[in-house]
Write an enzyme that holds these catalytic residues in place. Structure first.
Site, PDB file in Angstrom:
ATOM      1  N   CYS A 162       0.804  -1.228   0.000  1.00  0.00           N
ATOM      2  CA  CYS A 162       0.000   0.000   0.000  1.00  0.00           C
ATOM      3  C   CYS A 162       0.831   1.269   0.000  1.00  0.00           C
ATOM      4  O   CYS A 162       0.282   2.374  -0.072  1.00  0.00           O
ATOM      5  CB  CYS A 162      -0.953  -0.013   1.203  1.00  0.00           C
ATOM      6  SG  CYS A 162      -1.911  -1.535   1.295  1.00  0.00           S
ATOM      7  N   HIS A 302      -2.725   8.057   6.120  1.00  0.00           N
ATOM      8  CA  HIS A 302      -2.945   6.724   5.551  1.00  0.00           C
ATOM      9  C   HIS A 302      -4.282   6.175   6.048  1.00  0.00           C
ATOM     10  O   HIS A 302      -5.079   5.679   5.248  1.00  0.00           O
ATOM     11  CB  HIS A 302      -1.804   5.794   5.936  1.00  0.00           C
ATOM     12  CG  HIS A 302      -1.866   4.454   5.295  1.00  0.00           C
ATOM     13  ND1 HIS A 302      -1.874   4.275   3.922  1.00  0.00           N
ATOM     14  CD2 HIS A 302      -1.925   3.202   5.832  1.00  0.00           C
ATOM     15  CE1 HIS A 302      -1.936   2.990   3.643  1.00  0.00           C
ATOM     16  NE2 HIS A 302      -1.974   2.306   4.789  1.00  0.00           N
ATOM     17  N   GLU A 313      -0.271   5.135  13.320  1.00  0.00           N
ATOM     18  CA  GLU A 313       0.017   6.341  12.544  1.00  0.00           C
ATOM     19  C   GLU A 313      -0.046   7.576  13.430  1.00  0.00           C
ATOM     20  O   GLU A 313       0.776   8.494  13.304  1.00  0.00           O
ATOM     21  CB  GLU A 313      -0.952   6.477  11.374  1.00  0.00           C
ATOM     22  CG  GLU A 313      -0.625   7.676  10.488  1.00  0.00           C
ATOM     23  CD  GLU A 313      -1.488   7.768   9.243  1.00  0.00           C
ATOM     24  OE1 GLU A 313      -1.139   8.544   8.338  1.00  0.00           O
ATOM     25  OE2 GLU A 313      -2.524   7.068   9.178  1.00  0.00           O
ATOM     26  N   LYS A 334      -9.646   7.740   2.648  1.00  0.00           N
ATOM     27  CA  LYS A 334     -10.087   6.365   2.381  1.00  0.00           C
ATOM     28  C   LYS A 334     -11.506   6.120   2.899  1.00  0.00           C
ATOM     29  O   LYS A 334     -12.153   5.158   2.475  1.00  0.00           O
ATOM     30  CB  LYS A 334      -9.122   5.365   3.007  1.00  0.00           C
ATOM     31  CG  LYS A 334      -7.774   5.284   2.311  1.00  0.00           C
ATOM     32  CD  LYS A 334      -6.890   4.220   2.954  1.00  0.00           C
ATOM     33  CE  LYS A 334      -5.511   4.179   2.322  1.00  0.00           C
ATOM     34  NZ  LYS A 334      -4.711   5.381   2.617  1.00  0.00           N
ATOM     35  N   HIS A 339      -9.814   1.655   0.000  1.00  0.00           N
ATOM     36  CA  HIS A 339      -8.353   1.503  -0.028  1.00  0.00           C
ATOM     37  C   HIS A 339      -7.940   0.918  -1.370  1.00  0.00           C
ATOM     38  O   HIS A 339      -8.205  -0.240  -1.653  1.00  0.00           O
ATOM     39  CB  HIS A 339      -7.933   0.592   1.122  1.00  0.00           C
ATOM     40  CG  HIS A 339      -6.464   0.579   1.388  1.00  0.00           C
ATOM     41  ND1 HIS A 339      -5.540   1.132   0.539  1.00  0.00           N
ATOM     42  CD2 HIS A 339      -5.754   0.073   2.437  1.00  0.00           C
ATOM     43  CE1 HIS A 339      -4.326   0.961   1.039  1.00  0.00           C
ATOM     44  NE2 HIS A 339      -4.428   0.332   2.191  1.00  0.00           N
ATOM     45  N   PHE A 399       1.942  -3.422   3.891  1.00  0.00           N
ATOM     46  CA  PHE A 399       2.374  -4.719   4.395  1.00  0.00           C
ATOM     47  C   PHE A 399       3.859  -4.919   4.073  1.00  0.00           C
ATOM     48  O   PHE A 399       4.333  -4.550   2.992  1.00  0.00           O
ATOM     49  CB  PHE A 399       1.570  -5.848   3.751  1.00  0.00           C
ATOM     50  CG  PHE A 399       0.183  -6.029   4.303  1.00  0.00           C
ATOM     51  CD1 PHE A 399      -0.306  -5.241   5.324  1.00  0.00           C
ATOM     52  CD2 PHE A 399      -0.648  -7.010   3.783  1.00  0.00           C
ATOM     53  CE1 PHE A 399      -1.589  -5.422   5.828  1.00  0.00           C
ATOM     54  CE2 PHE A 399      -1.935  -7.199   4.275  1.00  0.00           C
ATOM     55  CZ  PHE A 399      -2.403  -6.406   5.293  1.00  0.00           C
TER      56      PHE A 399
END
Length: 411
Positions: A162, A302, A313, A334, A339, A399
């Site tokens: 991502c 994010h 975050e 998002k 996403h 990830f």
């Protein structure tokens, strides 16, 4: 000598709209791109999550059929967004050897790969399409964009989950600084709303389970958030040196002022709970921009709407900005788009550019009761950014512990 890198063109096709402008306008209007899926395979495979944020405009509505047939949907979206960005930039007159492509994906041609497997299993090897490998390879989108525009400086692909497309934008910054090109088309794409990915993300408890209310399922920072919503689409930026842009009289949206890329080296799926790598990525982006934390006027977070990720975050942002982190307008887009995995950073870069160009932080929808453990300045309405100089940061974390952050300064 450090060169100034500027944004002269933007393009996007997303769950909110078929163009960058349509996507931005729908974001400001607090629309959601999430909806229930009606595909036969939802029932056939008993997929536990029955909704996602599919692109609002399907590629076949835009691309010529012979072109679309030779591209996986992820590459189709990439080409659509790149063509819009190129036109928006005024179709720069640049030598092919001075035009580069940095384009990303998180997964690549998953539809092509798994359709080919179905064909092999059901109809035998002779019926597998000869173009299967060129369509499924992760660099297919970058190749399609480079061939369409005749870009011969280079065509590179990042696949860092991502964080992919934010990292591609960071790479474009470096490549322009190194003099490898005068103009770069940078961005990212994804089309992975597929039975296997929905089933797999569901199995790891990463997706929201709000089948009865798709539009409100993605709710970053809310106390009742329960996972992200799968999205799809692509976004592109045309980046060039300021010298090249001014010489051709281009309109400049913003300056790509800096970037930061780090790794957590912590866990294959989980964020570092202390946010060390994310913090360093923000700090590196600001350092490269020659900016202090107190100059930042907007953050596109994010913020995937996962219980753990949103907190990590916040920890990173708190470490960078201190108490002021509760005052900087933060947008978690998002909530509206879902996403887009490898395409999400590029789309959020587009939103960050619009935000500082129009001096308006977009709203964050579905914020019911904000988690007291995340006291960020998140608003359900658009927030005016004021008349002074603007500096926005856009965060992407993937990830594998990949962190990428870009910083944009108002033109």
């Amino acid at each position: 000598m450090t060169k100034k890198i500027v944004v002269t063109g933007i393009g996007a096709t997303s769950p909110l709209g078929g163009t960058a402008r349509e996507s931005w306008d729908a974001l400001l209007a607090k629309e959601s791109g999430a909806r229930s899926l009606t595909h036969d395979w939802i029932e056939e495979y008993s997929i536990p999550v029955t909704f996602a944020a599919e692109a609002k405009v399907r590629p076949h509505e835009v691309l010529e059929r012979p072109v679309a047939k030779r591209l996986d949907p992820s590459s189709q979206f990439a080409l659509i967004s790149a063509k819009e960005a190129w036109a928006d930039a005024g179709e720069p007159d640049v030598e092919p050897e001075r035009l580069g492509v940095d384009f990303a994906t998180g997964i690549g041609g998953v539809w092509t790969l798994l359709d080919a497997w179905d064909t092999l299993r059901d109809r035998g090897p002779r019926r597998v399409l000869p173009m299967t490998v060129p369509m499924l390879m992760p660099n297919a989108a970058s190749a399609a964009v480079s061939m369409h525009f005749g870009a011969r400086a280079y065509a590179r692909t990042v696949a860092s989950a991502c964080a992919s497309s934010t990292e591609s934008i960071a790479n474009a910054y470096e490549h322009l600084q190194l003099g490898l090109a005068d103009v770069v088309i940078a961005g990212g794409t994804e089309s992975a709303i597929h039975p296997i990915t929905l089933a797999a993300f569901s199995s790891m408890q990463a997706l929201s389970k709000r089948n009865d209310s798709p539009e409100t399922a993605s709710r970053p920072y809310s106390v009742d958030r329960d996972g992200f919503v799968m999205g799809e689409g692509a976004a592109s930026l045309v980046l060039e040196t300021e010298e090249h842009a001014l010489a051709r009289g281009a309109r400049i949206y913003a300056e790509l002022a800096g970037s930061g890329v780090t790794a957590d080296s912590y866990h294959i799926t989980a964020n570092d709970p202390e946010g060390h790598g994310a913090r360093r990525a923000v700090e590196l982006a600001l350092h490269q921009a020659g900016a202090a934390p107190d100059e930042v006027t907007h953050i596109n977070a994010h913020a995937t709407s996962t219980p753990v990720g949103d907190v990590a975050e916040y920890a990173a942002l708190r470490a960078v900005f201190g108490e002021r982190v509760t005052e900087i307008p933060v947008s978690a887009t998002k909530a509206s788009t879902g996403h887009l995995l490898g395409g999400t950073g590029a789309l959020e870069a587009v939103f960050s550019i619009y935000a500082i160009a129009e001096r308006k932080a977009p709203p964050t929808i579905n914020l019911t009761t904000q988690d007291p453990a995340i006291p960020l300045s998140v608003s359900p309405e658009s927030v005016a950014l004021g008349d002074g100089a603007q500096l926005a940061v856009s965060n992407s974390f993937g990830f594998g512990g990949h962190n990428a952050v870009v910083a944009f300064r108002s033109a």
